[in-house]
Enzyme design. Sequence first.
Site, PDB file in Angstrom:
ATOM      1  N   ASP A   1     -18.430  16.676  28.201  1.00 53.66           N
ATOM      2  CA  ASP A   1     -19.757  17.276  28.211  1.00 53.66           C
ATOM      3  C   ASP A   1     -19.752  18.339  29.300  1.00 53.66           C
ATOM      4  OD1 ASP A   1     -22.400  17.980  28.525  1.00 53.66           O
ATOM      5  OD2 ASP A   1     -23.143  15.936  28.789  1.00 53.66           O
TER       6      ASP A   1
ATOM      7  N   TRP B   1     -26.015  11.482  33.125  1.00 54.08           N
ATOM      8  CA  TRP B   1     -25.709  11.928  31.768  1.00 54.08           C
ATOM      9  C   TRP B   1     -24.513  11.177  31.193  1.00 54.08           C
ATOM     10  CZ3 TRP B   1     -29.576  13.911  29.508  1.00 54.08           C
ATOM     11  CH2 TRP B   1     -30.519  14.648  30.241  1.00 54.08           C
TER      12      TRP B   1
ATOM     13  N   LYS C   1     -28.309  26.059  30.270  1.00 55.10           N
ATOM     14  CA  LYS C   1     -27.948  26.210  31.681  1.00 55.10           C
ATOM     15  C   LYS C   1     -27.063  27.443  31.902  1.00 55.10           C
ATOM     16  CE  LYS C   1     -28.146  21.174  32.110  1.00 55.10           C
ATOM     17  NZ  LYS C   1     -29.414  21.049  32.826  1.00 55.10           N
TER      18      LYS C   1
END
Length: 365
Positions: A176, A105, A200
């Site tokens: 992030d 990511w 999540k």
Amino acid sequence: MITLNRAYNFNAGPSALPLPVLQLAQEELVNFKNTGMSVMELSHRSKEFEDVLTHAKETLTELLNIPDTHEILFLQGGASLQFSMIPMNFLAPDQVGAYVLTGSWSEKALKEAKKLGKTAVVASTKEENYRSIPSLDDIKLPKEEIGYLHITSNNTIFGTQWADYPSIEGVDLIADMSSDILCRQIDVSKFSLIYAGAQKNLGPSGVTVVILKKELLKRIPEGLPTMLNYETHVKSNSLYNTPPTFGIYMLSLVLDWIKEQGGVKAIEAQNHKKAKLLYTSMERSNGFYTPHATEESRSIMNVTFTLPTDELTAAFLQQAKEKGFVGLAGHRSIGGCRASIYNAVPFEACEALAAFMDEFAQANT
């Protein structure tokens, strides 16, 4: 106790939601607060939805102790859109975006930033297949003016997590936190921007939380597309266009649930207990299970490990499926197994998985 034939859900995302949240949403689904409508049918301009939005912001502020220096936004497009919005808004032509690579990511965030401005990789553990988090001393900033320093706080694929965050005077820290927001206490004031897809730890997919330092708004250049300008969403209280109303409603219920558990401090203690169960099971397997992450970088959200052979991995996953465990296959890029133990995954599910891991190891060694 897990009831109603609920699976042991270890999916990496979308992932487990608290059962009480699902049950309350079920109760309110057809007639929300005596409106005669589902929350999905309410106008996003109505007082009823405004109350939902305000409650979500106030509860998140309370749980994370978000200071008045920061704004809270509820956006769409996932973390992936933030990869582009951040450099569009905050990376000037004479600046460099500094990125720490700790997994897939962070690589994707860097890839998008490269399309929009100058970037630099200031630390990376790619050569070791992302088994660890760089030490703070490993971060080497370029001599050019830094627009911001970007990190990915937790790496779902590789099972690593920052234990301590970088703090460099005069450099805006952007994180992030899609896969570990609210899993532990943090000092929000140290971050200029935090962003997190909800699917999540915050709620269902479709809504992205952004916690943004107000000072950053002064840096936004002229001429950005309206929807890609953070100031648009700040000025409109996240209501410039129709927001993901149901996702925000569900997020507000999840925040209430966290508060009922005792807040982030209590959630953090529970998360450490859950992770310890699984890492301890690996340790007593005498090498049958090998954690992907080095000990000092292990995540309390995503527990990744390998077995001695592909055949044993396949057997482990098949038997686990038969026993009601879902989502244990590792990401295709590294294989093996992965247990995502986000906030809503019950302690009992981790107990059951640890027991199964012990049983399988004993039967195959």
